[in-house]
Design an enzyme around this catalytic site. Sequence first.
Site, PDB file in Angstrom:
ATOM      1  N   SER A  37       0.796  -1.227   0.000  1.00  0.00           N
ATOM      2  CA  SER A  37       0.000   0.000   0.000  1.00  0.00           C
ATOM      3  C   SER A  37       0.832   1.284   0.000  1.00  0.00           C
ATOM      4  O   SER A  37       0.322   2.344  -0.332  1.00  0.00           O
ATOM      5  CB  SER A  37      -0.959   0.028   1.189  1.00  0.00           C
ATOM      6  OG  SER A  37      -0.256   0.213   2.394  1.00  0.00           O
ATOM      7  N   LYS A 104       0.797   4.523   6.740  1.00  0.00           N
ATOM      8  CA  LYS A 104       0.181   5.347   5.686  1.00  0.00           C
ATOM      9  C   LYS A 104       0.744   6.760   5.789  1.00  0.00           C
ATOM     10  O   LYS A 104       1.459   7.110   6.709  1.00  0.00           O
ATOM     11  CB  LYS A 104      -1.344   5.416   5.831  1.00  0.00           C
ATOM     12  CG  LYS A 104      -2.072   4.100   5.898  1.00  0.00           C
ATOM     13  CD  LYS A 104      -2.151   3.392   4.586  1.00  0.00           C
ATOM     14  CE  LYS A 104      -2.922   2.086   4.744  1.00  0.00           C
ATOM     15  NZ  LYS A 104      -2.681   1.166   3.691  1.00  0.00           N
TER      16      LYS A 104
END
Length: 193
Positions: A37, A104
């Site tokens: 990701s 993230k």
Amino acid sequence: MEQRNWLRELVEATLIGALVFVAIQVAVVNFRVEGSSMNPTLMPGHYLMVNKLVYFQLDTGRLGRIIPFWRPAEPRNAYLGRSPHRGDVIVFDYPRDTERQFVKRIIGAPGDTVAIANGSVSINDERLDEPYLKVRGNTDYGPLTLARDEYFVLGDNRTGSQDSRDWGTLTADHIIGKVWVVYWPQSAWGLLR
């Protein structure tokens, strides 16, 4: 007498070593990237050092009760270092299962209005420059105005990331720390900006 000095030095070295160990455990946590990701910024198998102290919050009300002759004007939580900023790559407890940790990038901070149109992110009606992306994707989202304690996080691999677009905003109490260094593999070693 020599044996006594040697024993004293051993005890001192052990205590110093224990203090350094505890300080490192309080200040830094290791994290291993498992998914894709955050490609291309972070790859699966990268090992990271995460600075926990940068976002550590002090309760000034409680501190004011401990320190004599000092009372804070307005008791609140104050960051020891600084608050999380847009662009910071962070490790946090996943809001739906706090036994899992994710990594993230912060895209929106408290008070920001986040909107995504055809993959392009806008913050407060201004398009966000994201040089770390290879592919924007074609997502549409928002607009969403973040509350006082909310953050909007996205993976750098927009087409292969589950993030705030899927499970909502992240509150500050879920944030573990800011990614500081990639330390393994050796070819990827370096500070993360």
